[in-house]
Every structure is written in structure tokens, then in C-alpha cells.
Design a protein around this motif. Structure first.
Motif, PDB file in Angstrom:
ATOM      1  N   ILE A  11       2.798   2.541   5.948  1.00  0.00           N
ATOM      2  CA  ILE A  11       3.262   3.558   5.015  1.00  0.00           C
ATOM      3  C   ILE A  11       3.674   4.858   5.719  1.00  0.00           C
ATOM      4  O   ILE A  11       4.523   5.609   5.260  1.00  0.00           O
ATOM      5  CB  ILE A  11       2.170   3.779   3.942  1.00  0.00           C
ATOM      6  CG1 ILE A  11       2.818   4.147   2.615  1.00  0.00           C
ATOM      7  CG2 ILE A  11       1.131   4.768   4.372  1.00  0.00           C
ATOM      8  CD1 ILE A  11       2.168   3.471   1.442  1.00  0.00           C
ATOM      9  N   HIS A  12       3.073   5.090   6.888  1.00  0.00           N
ATOM     10  CA  HIS A  12       3.401   6.311   7.631  1.00  0.00           C
ATOM     11  C   HIS A  12       4.814   6.286   8.197  1.00  0.00           C
ATOM     12  O   HIS A  12       5.320   7.321   8.627  1.00  0.00           O
ATOM     13  CB  HIS A  12       2.391   6.524   8.755  1.00  0.00           C
ATOM     14  CG  HIS A  12       0.991   6.686   8.249  1.00  0.00           C
ATOM     15  ND1 HIS A  12       0.550   7.837   7.675  1.00  0.00           N
ATOM     16  CD2 HIS A  12      -0.048   5.811   8.188  1.00  0.00           C
ATOM     17  CE1 HIS A  12      -0.705   7.685   7.295  1.00  0.00           C
ATOM     18  NE2 HIS A  12      -1.094   6.465   7.591  1.00  0.00           N
ATOM     19  N   LEU A  13       5.430   5.106   8.235  1.00  0.00           N
ATOM     20  CA  LEU A  13       6.804   5.027   8.731  1.00  0.00           C
ATOM     21  C   LEU A  13       7.835   5.123   7.607  1.00  0.00           C
ATOM     22  O   LEU A  13       9.028   5.063   7.841  1.00  0.00           O
ATOM     23  CB  LEU A  13       7.003   3.726   9.515  1.00  0.00           C
ATOM     24  CG  LEU A  13       6.259   3.624  10.856  1.00  0.00           C
ATOM     25  CD1 LEU A  13       6.535   2.277  11.518  1.00  0.00           C
ATOM     26  CD2 LEU A  13       6.667   4.760  11.793  1.00  0.00           C
ATOM     27  N   ASP A  47      11.958   3.864   7.946  1.00  0.00           N
ATOM     28  CA  ASP A  47      12.012   2.538   7.327  1.00  0.00           C
ATOM     29  C   ASP A  47      11.188   2.527   6.041  1.00  0.00           C
ATOM     30  O   ASP A  47       9.963   2.475   6.095  1.00  0.00           O
ATOM     31  CB  ASP A  47      11.464   1.498   8.323  1.00  0.00           C
ATOM     32  CG  ASP A  47      11.505   0.077   7.751  1.00  0.00           C
ATOM     33  OD1 ASP A  47      11.987  -0.087   6.608  1.00  0.00           O
ATOM     34  OD2 ASP A  47      11.039  -0.844   8.452  1.00  0.00           O
ATOM     35  N   MET A  48      11.870   2.538   4.907  1.00  0.00           N
ATOM     36  CA  MET A  48      11.151   2.609   3.625  1.00  0.00           C
ATOM     37  C   MET A  48      10.469   1.295   3.269  1.00  0.00           C
ATOM     38  O   MET A  48       9.712   1.229   2.309  1.00  0.00           O
ATOM     39  CB  MET A  48      12.093   3.034   2.492  1.00  0.00           C
ATOM     40  CG  MET A  48      12.466   4.496   2.517  1.00  0.00           C
ATOM     41  SD  MET A  48      11.059   5.635   2.638  1.00  0.00           S
ATOM     42  CE  MET A  48      10.263   5.419   1.052  1.00  0.00           C
ATOM     43  N   ARG A 103       7.510   6.340  -2.301  1.00  0.00           N
ATOM     44  CA  ARG A 103       6.930   5.822  -1.062  1.00  0.00           C
ATOM     45  C   ARG A 103       6.279   4.453  -1.276  1.00  0.00           C
ATOM     46  O   ARG A 103       6.227   3.622  -0.379  1.00  0.00           O
ATOM     47  CB  ARG A 103       5.888   6.802  -0.521  1.00  0.00           C
ATOM     48  CG  ARG A 103       5.510   6.491   0.894  1.00  0.00           C
ATOM     49  CD  ARG A 103       4.605   7.550   1.455  1.00  0.00           C
ATOM     50  NE  ARG A 103       3.417   7.722   0.616  1.00  0.00           N
ATOM     51  CZ  ARG A 103       2.320   8.354   1.002  1.00  0.00           C
ATOM     52  NH1 ARG A 103       2.274   8.885   2.190  1.00  0.00           N
ATOM     53  NH2 ARG A 103       1.286   8.473   0.194  1.00  0.00           N
ATOM     54  N   GLY A 104       5.805   4.208  -2.475  1.00  0.00           N
ATOM     55  CA  GLY A 104       5.217   2.910  -2.784  1.00  0.00           C
ATOM     56  C   GLY A 104       3.832   2.729  -2.192  1.00  0.00           C
ATOM     57  O   GLY A 104       3.189   3.686  -1.777  1.00  0.00           O
ATOM     58  N   PRO A 125       7.375  -2.682  -0.773  1.00  0.00           N
ATOM     59  CA  PRO A 125       8.266  -1.750  -0.083  1.00  0.00           C
ATOM     60  C   PRO A 125       8.510  -0.508  -0.942  1.00  0.00           C
ATOM     61  O   PRO A 125       8.444  -0.578  -2.170  1.00  0.00           O
ATOM     62  CB  PRO A 125       9.568  -2.520   0.093  1.00  0.00           C
ATOM     63  CG  PRO A 125       9.312  -3.911  -0.344  1.00  0.00           C
ATOM     64  CD  PRO A 125       8.026  -3.951  -1.100  1.00  0.00           C
ATOM     65  N   GLY A 126       8.799   0.607  -0.294  1.00  0.00           N
ATOM     66  CA  GLY A 126       9.102   1.825  -1.035  1.00  0.00           C
ATOM     67  C   GLY A 126      10.582   1.845  -1.423  1.00  0.00           C
ATOM     68  O   GLY A 126      11.336   0.908  -1.147  1.00  0.00           O
TER      69      GLY A 126
END
Ligand code: ATP
Ligand code: MG
Length: 564
Positions: free
Chosen positions: A185-187, A179-180, A135-136, A141-142
């Protein structure tokens, strides 16, 4: 904080007005209060309740009471019942609209299957640790999960088998495909369903997969036709995900989420986890311990629903975090109790006063006003006799300057009765403690006046020893010694070390006989001592009183010193 007159703004009111003007919701206003039944409601919830129900009422809409029971491990029917009781007691009515998120589990499952079919969700097999790593962090970016692009059929099959209980807890989960690389971060492909074998108080063992809050909450709002989903600021960062979920089901009227600042109150804690810890650890005597900021505790203490609603109104609805002084809540309690509480006399720390020139077996009654603020409350007779109890603190052998109460040779007025002059003191031979004081009264002073018009500076309260009823008084002080115990303790720190060891003091004293069998919940102002409320532990002839709040009002002083 300025609280006189107008209450601070309510930006949510404006939003609703605009939505009605633009016809966004077809003229409807539906809000909800969505507690998780994993604890009792507290004064912070009361703020949310007043906002949710208040907005609905103001705009002729309705407010649902919804148990947000998607996380079975700590939920129970006891909490559901307590929540309903407290919301009702606060004066709000959900009518027919009591809902349970658990009743939507089948529909939520269907939405999840539909998302998989449309390529918007997938079953992921990353472990918890891997998932976090992928997730990063917000600034980077994750990484996409290797399962992200697995065939739809495969995800459908696995999700069905997750439900059927084929996999151990936590081994697989259902994730949204969003969207990684989103800065939010919740998306980054948030989890929608996890495997968790936990018995649900409502659905029993029917499910072993449960939806996450972020997936469930917007769906609950959509299913119920909620137009305005009001919550606290910590959900602001979740809003894009809320909107994403709503968009997937695309209802005719979309619920919109709006966030307001949560209530923080000084000298207490409000997180349910912390309250739970205090209750279960025996630091207090249950969820309705009058020291707790729970609605049940405040009620038992003697705080009225009107005082809480007034408090919520004064705190207002804002977007910025702040700490509200507990003195404001106490001020609201006094303000309301002053109007409704009957006056009575009680002696908490008794000292016997013998009036030597009053006939031994005589007695008489004096009229005492029940409430000077409310003439319709009438008066009551208070018996008087030769031996009385007065407050230990109302006598000093060596009075300091400006002490106007009783002392050797001094004259004071006994409230509603006569003037007495102290003539002698009797001390315990061993300890030297004063055990009794003697006085003479002036028969001409009955009813408060004297023929020669002389004035006395002090008035003290009393009860007739022969008539008085023994009573227990529970005196409460702040639960914590520091303003912000949660903050002072820090992350994972022990907030309990800041508990005030003197938050409860129990004393045995006397009350006038009219209070022998008061119903629990009745409010009194014991003259010069404070507001008290009869406790449910009272028995006939043996009343127990909780001190709701003292008479001294620090908040009123703050308010008065504010420029207009
Ligand atoms: P806690 O943080 O005390 O455990 P919670 O947010 O987990 O509370 P919920 O049962 O989920 O408790 O809360 C129900 C509603 O009450 C939510 O909409 C939440 O935003 C609101 N709420 C909770 N605490 C406060 C507070 N201190 N002030 C205002 N609203 C609150
Ligand atoms: Mg919550």
C-alpha cells in the motif's frame, strides 16, 4: 531468554561484513541515529543508539546524529538539547556529524521538482477522505487519482504555488507516481509533500509545505552518504518505497535499510506519545522522573550508562518482536553498581536503640569498608555512640520462626561494631507503638569477635543518632501494575488506568555523617537496603536519595537456573 556469556546474534554485523567483502560501499560504513526531536529519548532508543554507533565503531566507520525534524508541530529545541545530552552521556560521540533534516528542505524541494519534471510525481487535489478511499486496501488494487496524469507543467506550477502559500492546509499534496495496484500500500502513489502551516523550531515560518517521512528519510541518508540505514521492524513495509526514492536520485553508493526488532520492556510504556501524556498530564514529575524509562529518568534514578550499554548488548539484535523482562535491566544495574558503588549505612524507617551500659557521653569510631568488591576503595571511620537508629523492621517483639534479627533477649551484631542484646522495650502509652528499645553491649565484641567465640545469627545496620544526618529517600516501584500496559489498554484505550499508585514512596530517615553533602549523581549501596543515587534535589546537609534498585536479584536466579 538466555543471556549468560555470549550475547544473542547480531545479524546486522553479518550484513555489514558481507557488504565490506563485496565492496558494495567502497569500504565505507556510515550509519545514523535519527530521532525526531518531539520528546526525550527512552531505553528503546538506547538500544538503537548502541546498534547504530556500535556497528560504526566496530567497522571503523562513523555514525551521524541526525534530528529527523520534518514534522514541526511537536518538535522543539529543548528536545534537541536533551537528545544530544543523552547520547553523549551514553558514551557515544558523533564528532562533527550532527545534522538536521530541516537543513535539507531546499534540496528536498529540488528533488521533488525534479520528480515532477520527470513525470514521477504530481500534485493531487483529492481530499484526505477521497485519497484514502482511492488508495484501497492491500487485498484490492487502488484507484488512480483523476489528477494523476495532469500535465507536468500544471503540477510544477501548483507545487510552486503550494510552497508560496496560495492554498489552505491539506487542500493539495504532492504524490509520487508509482503503482496504484501494488500489493504494498505504501507504493500506491504515496504523499511526498503536504501543506501544513506550522512554525518550525529551526526554519521558522519559511515553509508551509513539509516532506513526509517516507520521502525525507531516504533523501537524508543519501545526502549524508549513509551506507547502512538501521531502523525498527515497523519500517520494513516502507522499504520498497525507501528504495524507490533512493533509486530516483541514484547516488554512487546507495544506502540500504535494515530492520531490527524494537525493544519492548515489561511494566512500562515506551511510545513517545504515551510518555508525553504522562509528563504533560502530571502523572510523573517531568521527563526525568526516575520512574520513566527515559534515559534522563534512568540517569536520575542512578542507572549508569555502562549498565544500559550492557543491557543493550544482552538484548541483542534480532528480527523477532519480544518482551524483555525489566528484571534484566535491573540485573545490569546491580551488576555495574556492585563494582562502583561505595557502601554506606542508612536507616530508612528509624527505631531508636539505646545501649544502657555504654557511657553517656562517650563515642568511638569503627572502620567500615567502602567496597568489598574493590579494596582500592579503602575504608572510612563510622562514629558510634550510646544512642543509635536501627531499621524498624530489624526488631520484632514476637519474632516469627527463622527471624534472626533483634528481639527481646536476643543478641545481634551491629555491622562493623559490637554485639548487643535487647533488654527492654518502651512503648507509647496511648498507641502501644514501640518507640525505643534498650540493649546492653559486650565490650569484648569490638571489631566483630568475642573471647568465648560465641556466634550470633543476625547482623543489622545502624547509624549513630547523635552523628546521623537526616535524609529523604525516594523509593520507586514499577510504574505500571501490568506487564504490557499499552497492549492491555488496546487501541485508543486508556493505559493510564494501569498506573501503579504506589510507584513512589517517600520516607524520611538517617544516613551516616560522611554523606551529609554528597554530590548529586553519586552512587551508594546502603547496606542491606539497595543501591541509591544522590538526587539533584539534595542540598548541603540535607541529602535526597533515589533508590536505583533493590538488592534482590530475580534475574540472577533465572540465569543460574538455565542449563549451560
Ligand atoms: P516512539 O515509537 O517511541 O514514539 P519513534 O520511533 O517515533 O519512537 P524516533 O525518534 O523516530 O522515535 O526514533 C529514532 C530511532 O529510534 C528510530 O530509528 C527508531 O526505529 C528507534 N527506536 C524507537 N523506539 C525504539 C525501540 N523501542 N527499540 C529500538 N529502537 C527504537
Ligand atoms: Mg518515529
Amino acid at each position: 531468554m538466555k543471556t549468560g556469556g555470549e550475547s544473542p546474534g547480531n545479524f546486522i554485523r553479518k550484513i555489514v561484513q558481507e557488504d565490506l567483502a563485496s565492496n558494495r560501499t567502497g569500504g565505507r560504513v556510515v550509519t545514523r541515529f535519527p530521532p525526531e526531536p518531539n520528546g526525550y529519548l527512552h531505553i528503546g532508543h538506547a538500544k538503537a543508539i548502541c546498534i547504530d554507533f556500535g556497528i560504526a565503531r566496530e567497522f571503523g566507520g562513523k555514525c551521524h546524529l541526525r534530528m529527523d525534524d520534518t514534522n514541526p508541530s511537536k518538535e522543539s529545541m529543548e528536545y534537541v538539547e536533551a537528545i544530544c545530552r543523552d547520547v553523549k552521556w551514553l558514551g557515544w560521540d558523533w564528532g562533527e556529524d550532527l545534522y538536521f533534516a530541516a537543513d535539507y528542505f531546499e534540496r528536498m524541494y529540488d528533488v521533488a521538482v525534479d520528480l515532477i519534471r520527470r513525470g514521477k510525481a504530481y500534485v493531487c487535489e483529492l481530499s484526505q477522505g477521497e485519497w484514502k478511499e482511492y488508495r484501497g486496501v492491500p487485498t484490492r488494487p487502488g484507484k488512480e487519482s483523476p489528477y494523476r496524469n495532469r500535465p507536468i507543467e500544471e503540477s510544477l506550477d501548483l507545487f510552486k504555488r503550494m510552497r508560496a502559500g496560495e492554498f489552505p492546509d491539506g487542500s493539495l499534496c504532492l504524490r509520487a507516481k508509482i503503482d496504484m495496484s501494488s500489493p504494498n500500500i505504501h507504493l500506491r502513489d504515496p504523499v511526498l509533500y503536504r501543506i501544513m502551516r506550522a512554525r518550525h523550531y529551526r526554519t521558522g515560518d519559511k515553509w508551509c509545505i513539509y516532506p513526509t517521512y517516507d520521502f525525507a528519510h531516504p533523501l537524508e541518508d543519501v545526502f549524508e552518504g549513509v551506507t547502512h540505514s538501521l531502523c525498527t521492524l515497523e519500517f520494513e513495509v516502507h522499504r520498497p518505497l525507501y528504495d524507490w526514492v533512493v533509486e530516483q536520485v541514484n547516488p554512487p553508493i546507495r544506502p540500504m535499510q535494515h530492520e531490527f526488532a524494537r525493544l519492548n520492556l515489561s511494566y512500562t510504556v515506551m511510545s513517545k506519545r504515551m510518555l508525553q501524556e504522562l509528563v504533560q498530564g502530571g502523572y510523573v514529575k517531568g521527563w526525568d522522573d526516575p520512574r520513566l524509562p527515559t534515559i534522563a529518568g534512568l540517569r536520575r534514578r542512578g542507572c549508569t550508562a555502562a549498565a544500559i550499554r550492557d543491557f543493550a548488548e544482552r538484548v541483542g539484535v534480532t528480527k523477532y518482536e519480544s518482551l524483555t523482562d525489566i528484571a534484566l535491566l535491573e540485573h545490569c544495574m546491580r551488576d555495574d553498581l556492585n563494582k562502583r558503588a561505595s557502601r554506606a549505612m542508612a536507616v530508612l524507617r528509624p527505631l531508636k536503640l539505646v545501649i544502657d551500659n555504654y557511657p553517656e557521653n562517650a563515642e568511638e569510631t569503627f572502620e567500615a569498608l567502602n567496597n568489598p568488591e574493590d579494596p582500592s576503595a579503602g575504608a572510612r571511620p563510622v562514629p558510634f555512640s550510646r544512642e543509635l537508629y536501627i531499621e524498624r523492621d530489624d526488631f520484632r517483639e514476637n519474632p516469627p520462626p527463622k527471624y534472626h534479627r533483634l528481639a527481646p533477649g536476643r543478641e545481634v551484631r551491629l555491622r562493623y561494631a559490637v554485639y548487643v542484646t535487647c533488654t527492654s522495650i518502651i512503648k507509647d502509652a496511648d498507641s502501644g507503638e514501640i518507640v525505643e528499645i534498650h540493649a546492653n553491649y559486650d565490650p569484648a565484641s569490638r571489631g566483630g569477635g568475642t573471647p568465648d567465640g560465641r556466634k550470633v545469627k543476625g547482623t543489622i545496620h545502624w547509624v549513630s543518632a547523635r552523628h546521623a544526618v537526616r535524609a529523604e529517600f525516594r523509593l520507586y516501584d514499577r510504574l505500571f501494575m501490568v506487564e504490557e500496559p499499552a497492549r492491555a489498554a488496546g487501541e485508543d484505550g486508556d493505559f493510564k488506568k494501569f498506573l501503579n499508585p504506589r510507584s513512589l514512596e517517600v520516607v524520611e530517615g538517617w544516613v551516616e555523617p560522611s554523606l551529609a553533602s554528597v554530590p548529586p549523581g553519586s552512587h551508594y549501596q546502603f547496606e542491606r537496603l539497595g543501591y541509591f543515587c544522590a538526587d539533584s534535589d539534595s542540598a548541603p546537609g540535607r541529602p535526597v536519595f533515589n533508590r536505583t534498585v533493590t538488592l534482590k536479584d530475580t534475574w540472577a536466579k533465572i540465569e543460574r537456573s538455565q542449563p549451560d
